[in-house]
Design a protein around this motif. Structure first.
Motif, short mmCIF file in Angstrom:
data_model
loop_
_atom_site.label_atom_id
_atom_site.label_comp_id
_atom_site.label_asym_id
_atom_site.label_seq_id
_atom_site.Cartn_x
_atom_site.Cartn_y
_atom_site.Cartn_z
N ARG A 142 7.05 -6.93 -13.61
CA ARG A 142 8.01 -7.71 -14.41
C ARG A 142 7.51 -7.85 -15.85
O ARG A 142 8.27 -7.66 -16.82
CB ARG A 142 8.21 -9.07 -13.77
N ARG A 166 17.72 -8.27 -11.39
CA ARG A 166 16.49 -8.01 -10.62
C ARG A 166 16.47 -6.54 -10.23
O ARG A 166 17.06 -6.12 -9.26
CB ARG A 166 16.44 -8.90 -9.38
N ARG A 216 15.01 -2.84 -9.05
CA ARG A 216 14.12 -2.29 -8.03
C ARG A 216 13.70 -0.90 -8.51
O ARG A 216 14.52 0.02 -8.58
CB ARG A 216 14.82 -2.18 -6.68
N TRP A 276 9.58 -4.19 -10.13
CA TRP A 276 10.68 -4.15 -11.09
C TRP A 276 10.79 -2.78 -11.74
O TRP A 276 11.88 -2.35 -12.10
CB TRP A 276 10.45 -5.19 -12.19
N GLU A 293 4.74 -7.40 -8.11
CA GLU A 293 5.95 -8.02 -8.64
C GLU A 293 5.72 -8.66 -10.00
O GLU A 293 6.46 -8.41 -10.96
CB GLU A 293 6.50 -9.05 -7.67
#
Length: 445
Positions: A79, A435, A437, A117, A75
């Motif tokens: 990002r 956010r 995916r 991300w 994560e």
């Protein structure tokens, strides 16, 4: 998902730069040209004549999950990658546990589906004793096989010649290799320890992990690939001598043996150890100016096919050790593209060539489906870059979990302003408005 229209962009694709607009709908590029909004709910983004490029596909990262999450996670690093214009990554198997069984590999895919991300795939890890598992891997769903022919942790050093040849002969996976000859490195390390003790000067790193160690291992791997017909990709070239092992005589899509170079080997030299210390301790080592020049020459004449990061974060405390205890690797995904654009400003590389080496070629080399280009019908993994927006890397604007960068204090002239993941705006001017995916990428094999 509402349509998005990117207006007034300098679209960089397949060796050309054209002024135009790009319409995105349902995650797909649906039109390129001079476009008016089709519906009232279309979101319009004025590119203001900035470059619009396909997102970087980074074919070598270490995001440290599972097992090493004090350094990084899928994560946090995905990002940071999005902030750096990297829309797809391929992660390595040397986590804890190592991804050397189908079950453990799929656990990593499941974790990425929950938290990443950016779009993702993972390498399956080879060992001296897991050929049966290697042969179970589906090449349409997995990026490839990673073999550490030098410099690995745990049991991932593949050093049995018979095993290596058997793997090369039997798998139809793309084989990616880390090439450094362990016997040479051990000999050099013993000599350095005898001379300096535990506190070896960092400047000795490229002498310990020497050009000879790299060339010996790379040349053996290439010889074996030619013998067996294996599809071989050599990671992170670091020496001028190695570049002569590769060819630019045929198109990339027809090559059976390909090569990668990483940002740090294009940016730093051994002269930087005095200032940067163990923060630029990588395996393979950053070497001489002659090596750096040779890597640039091979990159530009297409003997080297792709640019990657080998993003491999460690904590500050871990890096701030004496040479023998400081781990190799550093964080790079957030700043790779902007570093390349800095090299463009210095006249080293064209914008078109940056796109070729970071997006088009990784897509071709790994046979990734519907990504890596700005084409109608392709996934809208896109990045806007303002070429004239200077900014300086500081601790306050670093997104890595480890909280540091080898580029701290560096001022870049260009700035990434927007990153789209499958058509969704993930990053905009220092903020993360949605956010995203990421998706598991697939391969046309």
């Amino acid at each position: 998902m509402h349509p998005t229209l990117i207006k007034n962009a300098r679209i960089v694709n397949e060796g050309t730069i054209t002024q135009g607009d790009v319409l995105i709908n349902n995650g797909i590029i649906v039109e390129i040209g001079s476009i008016s909004a089709k519906t009232g709910d279309t979101k319009i983004i004025d590119a203001d004549d900035h470059y619009l490029i396909p997102g970087m596909i980074d074919d070598q990262v270490h995001f440290r999950e599972p097992g090493l999450t004090h350094k990084a996670t899928i994560e946090t690093e995905s990002r940071a990658a999005v902030a750096g214009g990297i829309t797809t990554f391929i992660e390595m198997p040397n986590t804890v546990p190592q991804a050397t069984t189908i079950e453990l590999l799929e656990e990593k895919f499941a974790r990425a589906k929950e938290t990443s991300w950016a779009n993702y795939s993972f390498m399956f890890g080879g060992t001296n004793d897991n050929l049966a598992e290697i042969l179970k891997v589906d090449p349409k769903k997995v990026a490839g096989l990673k073999l550490f022919l030098g410099s690995s942790t745990g049991n991932m050093l593949v050093d049995d010649p018979q095993t290596i040849e058997e793997i090369f002969s039997k798998t139809n996976l793309l084989i990616s290799v880390h090439c450094e000859d362990e016997e040479t490195i051990r000999k050099n390390m013993k000599a350095a320890l005898d001379k300096y003790g535990e506190d070896i000067p960092i400047a000795e790193h490229p002498n310990i992990r020497s050009a000879e160690a790299c060339y010996l291992s790379s040349s053996k791997a290439i010889e074996l690939a030619k013998k067996t017909g294996a599809r071989l990709h050599v990671f992170h070239l670091s020496t001028e001598k190695e570049t002569h092992l590769f060819s630019n005589k045929i198109p990339l899509s027809e090559k059976k043996i390909t090569a990668e170079v990483c940002i740090h080997h294009l940016w730093f030299t051994d002269a930087d150890y005095a200032e940067k210390g163990t923060r630029i301790k990588w395996n393979p080592a950053v070497k001489t100016q002659k090596d750096k020049d040779g890597l640039w020459k091979a990159l530009l004449d297409d003997r080297i096919d792709v640019i990657a990061t080998d993003h491999a974060p460690h904590t500050n405390d871990e890096k701030n050790n004496v040479y023998t205890k400081a781990p190799s690797g550093g964080p790079l995904v957030q700043h790779a593209l902007e570093a390349l654009f800095e090299m463009h400003h210095k006249g080293k590389i064209s914008v078109e060539k940056i796109v070729q080496k970071t997006a088009h070629n990784p897509a071709v080399l790994f046979q990734i489906e519907k990504r890596g280009y700005i084409k109608e019908g392709y996934k809208a993994d896109l990045v806007l870059i303002d070429p004239n927006a200077p900014w300086t890397v500081t601790k306050e604007n670093i997104d890595y979990k480890c909280g540091w960068s080898p580029f701290e204090g560096t001022t870049f002239k260009s700035r990434i302003t927007h990153t789209f993941i499958n058509g969704v705006l993930a990053y905009e001017n220092g903020k993360f408005p949605n956010r995203t995916r990421g998706e598991r990428i697939t391969f046309n094999r």
